[in-house]
Design an enzyme around this catalytic site. Structure first.
Site, short mmCIF file in Angstrom:
data_model
loop_
_atom_site.label_atom_id
_atom_site.label_comp_id
_atom_site.label_asym_id
_atom_site.label_seq_id
_atom_site.Cartn_x
_atom_site.Cartn_y
_atom_site.Cartn_z
N GLY A 1 0.82 -1.21 0.00
CA GLY A 1 0.00 0.00 0.00
C GLY A 1 0.85 1.26 0.00
CB ALA B 1 -8.99 -1.36 -8.41
CB ALA B 2 -4.08 0.32 -5.40
N GLY B 3 -4.04 -2.69 -6.36
CA GLY B 3 -3.30 -3.92 -6.64
C GLY B 3 -3.52 -4.40 -8.07
CG ASP B 4 -7.33 -5.60 -9.51
OD1 ASP B 4 -6.75 -6.65 -9.16
OD2 ASP B 4 -8.53 -5.38 -9.28
P1 ADP Z 1 -3.79 -4.48 -2.82
O1 ADP Z 1 -4.84 -3.53 -3.31
O2 ADP Z 1 -3.65 -5.71 -3.65
O3 ADP Z 1 -3.84 -4.77 -1.34
P2 ADP Z 1 -1.70 -2.51 -2.30
O4 ADP Z 1 -2.67 -1.78 -1.44
O5 ADP Z 1 -0.44 -3.01 -1.68
O6 ADP Z 1 -2.40 -3.72 -3.08
O7 ADP Z 1 -1.35 -1.52 -3.51
C1 ADP Z 1 -0.56 -1.91 -4.60
C2 ADP Z 1 0.45 -0.81 -4.93
O8 ADP Z 1 -0.26 0.39 -5.28
C3 ADP Z 1 1.37 -0.44 -3.79
O9 ADP Z 1 2.54 -1.25 -3.77
C4 ADP Z 1 1.71 1.02 -4.12
O10 ADP Z 1 2.77 1.08 -5.05
C5 ADP Z 1 0.42 1.51 -4.75
N1 ADP Z 1 -0.41 2.14 -3.70
C6 ADP Z 1 -1.40 1.55 -2.98
N2 ADP Z 1 -1.90 2.39 -2.04
C7 ADP Z 1 -1.19 3.54 -2.17
C8 ADP Z 1 -1.19 4.81 -1.49
N3 ADP Z 1 -2.02 5.04 -0.46
N4 ADP Z 1 -0.32 5.77 -1.91
C9 ADP Z 1 0.53 5.53 -2.93
N5 ADP Z 1 0.60 4.36 -3.61
C10 ADP Z 1 -0.24 3.38 -3.23
#
Ligand code: ADP
Length: 293
Positions: free
Chosen positions: A210, A238-241
């Site tokens: 994250g 969906a950041a992970g996607d």
């Molecule tokens: P998932 O949604 O699968 O749990 P993450 O939350 O780890 O995945 O997010 C995947 C990637 O997206 C992170 O490694 C980071 O690079 C980016 N990301 C996610 N949340 C943030 C945030 N709050 N600020 C900046 N980048 C983010």
């Protein structure tokens, strides 16, 4: 070229001041219907990130299926091989309260029927530079696709989500694993303190954290932390996607892996600036812009 093998769901999202409990009926405030499913999201994300994308999956014979196909196709994804299975599409019933607390029920529907890949589907896998898969479809199907990929030199990227154990038979076929902390723990029993334990399973892995960025590790001895880009976060759904898709696209273009992970981190960050899942997935120009900062 990227091929995504995975799920497509219709997300039905209702909001209410408080969540209902068993046998209770609550009057809500809003409702939205949005295409989702990790497979469809990553296919759309890869297309927006600039790749030519084929999506292999299954939708139901209901109206959700029609809408899902239309929305995935409109994003520029080749859905010519998307199966239509008699019965319901995959559906996520989501309830959200005023605090953002949620209750989610996912019925796999057609996604569960995606088994026994056809010659045409396997040919699409073999014809791609990179195959991307997740775990919202039967794991045997992912394994079958990965066998075909490996036989043709198509690189296999597995986003091992949602969290579960994965058979060694599949892990042995993976070129790149992408997991968050919960998914890593399900695989190795270890979290962010030991990303390198993922190398007991696969030759290369990314552990996403994250706002704390991501770790990239490989068996050549690389253990690198890639910081998150600083953005104003609205919704991290969906950041992970977005991250997984962008990583696959960049790797498929032959970019250096650490740079690919950095670009993927930019994609994940752009995604968090907007509300929603599939609608928030970033376009290439937006990723490039943040990556260049
Ligand atoms: P998932 O949604 O699968 O749990 P993450 O939350 O780890 O995945 O997010 C995947 C990637 O997206 C992170 O490694 C980071 O690079 C980016 N990301 C996610 N949340 C943030 C945030 N709050 N600020 C900046 N980048 C983010």
């Amino acid at each position: 070229r990227v091929v995504v093998v995975g799920s497509a769901n219709m997300d039905l999202v209702g909001t209410a001041p408080v969540l209902p409990r068993a046998r209770e009926t609550v009057l809500g405030t809003d409702f939205v219907m949005v295409p989702g499913g990790k497979g469809a999201n990553q296919a759309v994300a890869a297309a927006r990130a600039g790749a030519s994308v084929v999506f292999l999956g299954a939708i139901g014979s209901d109206s959700f299926g029609v809408t899902l196909r239309a929305r995935i196709t409109a994003a520029g994804v080749d859905t010519g091989q998307l199966r239509v299975t008699y019965g319901p599409s995959g559906v996520a019933l989501v309830m959200v309260d005023a605090e953002g607390e949620n209750l989610i029920l996912v019925t796999p529907g057609a996604n569960a029927s995606l088994t026994g890949l056809t010659d045409a589907e396997l040919a699409a896998v073999r014809g791609a530079d990179v195959m991307v898969a997740q775990l919202e479809i039967p794991v045997e199907t992912v394994t079958e696709a990965a066998v075909a990929a490996r036989s043709a030199g198509t690189r296999v990227v597995l986003n091992a989500a949602p969290a579960r154990r994965v058979p060694a038979e599949l892990l042995d076929l993976v070129d790149m694993l992408v997991v968050n902390e919960v998914e890593a723990a399900a695989l190795t029993g270890r979290g962010r303190e030991a990303p390198e334990t993922l190398l007991d399973l696969v030759p290369r892995a990314v552990l996403t954290l994250g706002a704390d960025g991501a770790w990239y590790v490989d068996r050549d001895g690389t253990v690198a932390h890639v910081p998150a880009f600083e953005v104003e976060v609205v919704d991290s759904t969906a950041a992970g996607d977005a991250f997984t898709a962008a990583l696959a696209v960049a790797w498929g273009e032959g970019r250096d892996l650490l740079d690919a992970v950095r670009w993927a981190a930019a994609a994940g960050a752009v995604c968090t600036r907007r509300l929603g899942a599939s609608v928030a997935l970033p376009h290439r120009a937006e990723i490039d812009e943040l990556h260049a900062r």
